[in-house]
Write a protein that holds these residues in place. Sequence first.
Motif, PDB file in Angstrom:
ATOM      1  N   HIS A 178      39.006 -24.221 -13.099  1.00 10.53           N
ATOM      2  CA  HIS A 178      38.719 -23.632 -11.797  1.00 10.53           C
ATOM      3  C   HIS A 178      39.266 -22.212 -11.808  1.00 10.53           C
TER       4      HIS A 178
ATOM      5  N   HIS B  64      31.603 -24.127  -3.300  1.00  8.44           N
ATOM      6  CA  HIS B  64      31.922 -25.483  -3.773  1.00  8.44           C
ATOM      7  C   HIS B  64      33.267 -25.955  -3.220  1.00  8.44           C
TER       8      HIS B  64
ATOM      9  N   HIS C  72      34.143 -29.297  -0.968  1.00 10.52           N
ATOM     10  CA  HIS C  72      35.219 -30.232  -1.360  1.00 10.52           C
ATOM     11  C   HIS C  72      36.178 -30.457  -0.198  1.00 10.52           C
TER      12      HIS C  72
ATOM     13  N   PHE D  41      31.338 -36.700  -5.516  1.00 13.40           N
ATOM     14  CA  PHE D  41      31.669 -35.579  -6.398  1.00 13.40           C
ATOM     15  C   PHE D  41      30.483 -35.248  -7.303  1.00 13.40           C
TER      16      PHE D  41
ATOM     17  N   HIS E 291      28.547 -31.788  -7.443  1.00 11.97           N
ATOM     18  CA  HIS E 291      28.578 -30.920  -8.619  1.00 11.97           C
ATOM     19  C   HIS E 291      27.206 -30.761  -9.257  1.00 11.97           C
TER      20      HIS E 291
ATOM     21  N   PHE F  36      40.453 -24.935  -2.392  1.00 10.51           N
ATOM     22  CA  PHE F  36      40.507 -26.254  -3.036  1.00 10.51           C
ATOM     23  C   PHE F  36      41.765 -26.297  -3.896  1.00 10.51           C
TER      24      PHE F  36
END
Length: 643
Positions: free
Chosen positions: A136, A312, A316, A337, A341, A529
Amino acid sequence: MPTKVFTDIFSLLYTSYFLLQSVSGNPVNSRQSRHIVEDLHFKRTPQTAGNGGSFFSVLGVAGVAGTNVHPRLEIRQLEQNADQWNVYLLGLNRFQQMNETDMLSYYQIAGIHGKPFIAWDGVQQSNDGGGGYCTHDSNLFLTWHRPYLALFEEILYINCRQAVAEFPVGSLKDQYTSALATFRMPYWDWAMVPPAGQVAMPSSLQRPTVQVVMPNGTNTISNPLYAYRFHPLIYNDFYDDGEPQFSVWPTTVRDPSTKQVNAASRNDLVANQMDQSRANLQSRLYHIFTMETDYFNMSSDASLDDSLEAVHDTVHYTIGSGGHMSDIPYAAFDPIFWLHHTMIDRCFAIWQALYPNSYVEPMAQTYATFTTPAGSVEDMSSPLTPFHMNGNGEFWTSTLVRSTTTFSYTYPELQNGNDTAALMATINALYGSNASQQKRQHYVDDVYDKSEREERDGLSTAKPERLYSRAISGAPSYSSGREYIANIKAQKFGLDGSFSVFVFLGSSPTTSPANWSGDPSFVGLNGIFSTTAISESGSDIQANGAVPLTAALEAKLAGDELVSLNEEVVGPYLRSQLNWKVRSMDGNEIPVDQVPGFQVSVLWSKVQPASSHYEFPRKIGGYNVLTSATSGRPGGFQHGDQL
Ligand SMILES: [Cu+2]
């Protein structure tokens, strides 16, 4: 026991493995169940690799279903195909039932992303590595998740095929067999205008049970899209001082009612939040597709403006709301998830088709993964660990996963070959200022693209305006020639877990944080996130995201609250009307001065509006900071600040 009919040798070997394992009762602490790997892939990796064993080759559905390329469909479109839908649910259910000691089980594949922070397929932790394998805030964020999804799809497909194999010879089995031939896992488009009368979050994700057709007839089972049930819940895999609730919850949860064992998912609240932020998500995607022309800027939280990763993150945060999805090390266990994704991978693939020449550039990593220390420079040749491309132990790289067809899948929007104008028309129809479900349906039926192309080529006099009747949208038209974005930055691990920045145009809500997104002044939110897991937190990494303001400002212009969208008009207006608040994962307000590294800046640029349905608006020049909008306000960009 019913007699099983095996369609192929894979199913036979696979199932005999299960029988073997249930007899031997393997301990629940190892990822060394190697023999299944060899069984599944002996045809393509017959040789014995180095290091005393063969590695699992992640080949996606290409490895189990051949090289024909088929599209991954939107979940609501897949649901309309009753046979494929049934095969999908049976396969996913079966996947989730796999023994958690099996390296290819749902449990262990989900565990690659984060917890339990142990080696997968023999890929050991590096000296300065930490956390899970997932990347990430990194140039590898999008490319790492591509083989990860391919691995999931591959094992899902095998489970689907085994489910079909259990049906007795007959027409039903024939139907399922042909449904399987083109099956690919679906994505959930949380940004599209939902079908009339429906909410943004499909009901198939919200119901605890579901009916499926099995060899013995129709049965009601636990919905495998609702939650993953740990079997068993392995305390040592999940326990963390920072967030002990994850070692207590027996299933994955969304917006959990409590941190105790009896926590209930509150999908209705999640669905409500998704509805309220959907338009802004649409606007963000439209901005990314039309204006982010550079891979680095488009892709990750490490870039100074909005990115697919920041969008994204927001999803989340919203889905998890304190449950698994909003906490990095646990997120992949929630079945949603994989739908989320896959949507991100689809956006990545669409973006690649629009800007084929821009890709991964070298970047020093902002924080460590299981195999890479913080600060290491990664590029398009860096191994995407732990995903081996062959039994010799060679890894996939960003270069090697550049095309989705390598894994035998594509997306519906990309089936028209290299017709960029048609793709732009499609993006306008799905996410532009006039996006509507009606246009989406036309697009899905392949009517929209055709009429657009005919119009462009002068073959048809049909007015495309007829498709524009229901404009329920979020994206701006840019008709006033300006774009405005509330740019948000904060330290990723600066607070106790994930958090979110809510942006308002008009007076700040005085209601409880749970109702902020229902306030008339709410524009959008940007989620950060993160995690409260002790093992991952603590470093001061900057994450960037955005809440686009243009559509909201265009509405103010249309309502005569503004005389123009020129910066000298908008600056003072935003200074009095733009407000922001921060909400913790637990739903409490956090004063902005207590959020490390927090800053809101307003960026603006000139934009040339699109002149037709098959063109994009274009940004003219770079972004400027509209300092007058935020200076002197808590957390606002001041003169002399750095972005
Ligand atoms: Cu994610």
